[in-house]
Design an enzyme around this catalytic site. Sequence first.
Site, PDB file in Angstrom:
ATOM      1  N   HIS A 103       0.855  -1.198   0.000  1.00 26.93           N
ATOM      2  CA  HIS A 103       0.000   0.000   0.000  1.00 26.93           C
ATOM      3  C   HIS A 103       0.882   1.236   0.000  1.00 26.93           C
ATOM      4  O   HIS A 103       1.999   1.214   0.524  1.00 26.93           O
ATOM      5  CB  HIS A 103      -0.939   0.016   1.220  1.00 26.93           C
ATOM      6  N   HIS A 105       0.916   5.273   1.069  1.00 20.40           N
ATOM      7  CA  HIS A 105       0.290   6.327   1.877  1.00 20.40           C
ATOM      8  C   HIS A 105       0.286   7.631   1.081  1.00 20.40           C
ATOM      9  O   HIS A 105       1.328   8.024   0.529  1.00 20.40           O
ATOM     10  CB  HIS A 105       1.104   6.574   3.149  1.00 20.40           C
TER      11      HIS A 105
HETATM   12  P1  AMP Z   1       2.195   0.413   7.248  1.00 21.00           P
HETATM   13  O1  AMP Z   1       1.989  -1.055   6.992  1.00 21.00           O
HETATM   14  O2  AMP Z   1       3.048   0.605   8.450  1.00 21.00           O
HETATM   15  O3  AMP Z   1       2.678   1.159   6.054  1.00 21.00           O
HETATM   16  O4  AMP Z   1       0.832   1.096   7.622  1.00 21.00           O
HETATM   17  C1  AMP Z   1      -0.394   0.469   7.686  1.00 21.00           C
HETATM   18  C2  AMP Z   1      -1.399   1.588   7.748  1.00 21.00           C
HETATM   19  O5  AMP Z   1      -2.667   0.999   7.714  1.00 21.00           O
HETATM   20  C3  AMP Z   1      -1.313   2.451   9.006  1.00 21.00           C
HETATM   21  O6  AMP Z   1      -1.201   3.815   8.632  1.00 21.00           O
HETATM   22  C4  AMP Z   1      -2.623   2.154   9.733  1.00 21.00           C
HETATM   23  O7  AMP Z   1      -3.143   3.283  10.382  1.00 21.00           O
HETATM   24  C5  AMP Z   1      -3.517   1.690   8.598  1.00 21.00           C
HETATM   25  N1  AMP Z   1      -4.563   0.754   8.952  1.00 21.00           N
HETATM   26  C6  AMP Z   1      -4.493  -0.312   9.782  1.00 21.00           C
HETATM   27  N2  AMP Z   1      -5.658  -0.971   9.812  1.00 21.00           N
HETATM   28  C7  AMP Z   1      -6.500  -0.308   8.967  1.00 21.00           C
HETATM   29  C8  AMP Z   1      -7.849  -0.494   8.566  1.00 21.00           C
HETATM   30  N3  AMP Z   1      -8.605  -1.493   9.045  1.00 21.00           N
HETATM   31  N4  AMP Z   1      -8.381   0.384   7.689  1.00 21.00           N
HETATM   32  C9  AMP Z   1      -7.656   1.423   7.213  1.00 21.00           C
HETATM   33  N5  AMP Z   1      -6.368   1.644   7.553  1.00 21.00           N
HETATM   34  C10 AMP Z   1      -5.794   0.791   8.425  1.00 21.00           C
END
Ligand code: AMP
Length: 141
Positions: A103, A105
């Site tokens: 993903h 950001h």
């Molecule tokens: P990262 O894997 O560290 O790049 O970030 C994962 C991102 O997903 C973080 O910014 C979380 O706040 C976000 N996140 C975690 N669970 C959910 C969810 N159920 N829906 C939307 N965002 C999420």
Amino acid sequence: MTAYDNNNIFAKILRGEIPSERVYEDDTCVAFMDVMPQAQGHTLVVPKAPSRNLLDADPTTLAALMPTVQKIAQAVKVAFDADGIVVKQYNEPAAGQTVYHLHIHVIPAHDGVPLKAHTGEMEKPEVLKANAEKLRAALKS
Ligand code: AMP
């Protein structure tokens, strides 16, 4: 390389098994609001094809992803009246990755306003809903 886990939270969101504030979808990608936003309007762009992160993604997945990241970044800038946009992506725990489906950001930035912590506080559902509505409107215009 660790194998892709089909039960990670974004795989469940993609399958519609758990809710999200989805703002965009095409054949290859979806975008939805981050539940722990680093700024109001923080959005995640997620390819439908399963990959753990950038390191194992097929190049065709990456090629399809970036035009969507641009589209979302442009709309986030308008919807949240941002001065700039942060685009970032983490690979593996050492780098800060916490969800193991690739993903990107997309985070609006405002002059002189620091971003909140990565995976900090949960946002209220009604705020996420309102932000998603703003972004959907900007994507339509
Ligand atoms: P990262 O894997 O560290 O790049 O970030 C994962 C991102 O997903 C973080 O910014 C979380 O706040 C976000 N996140 C975690 N669970 C959910 C969810 N159920 N829906 C939307 N965002 C999420």
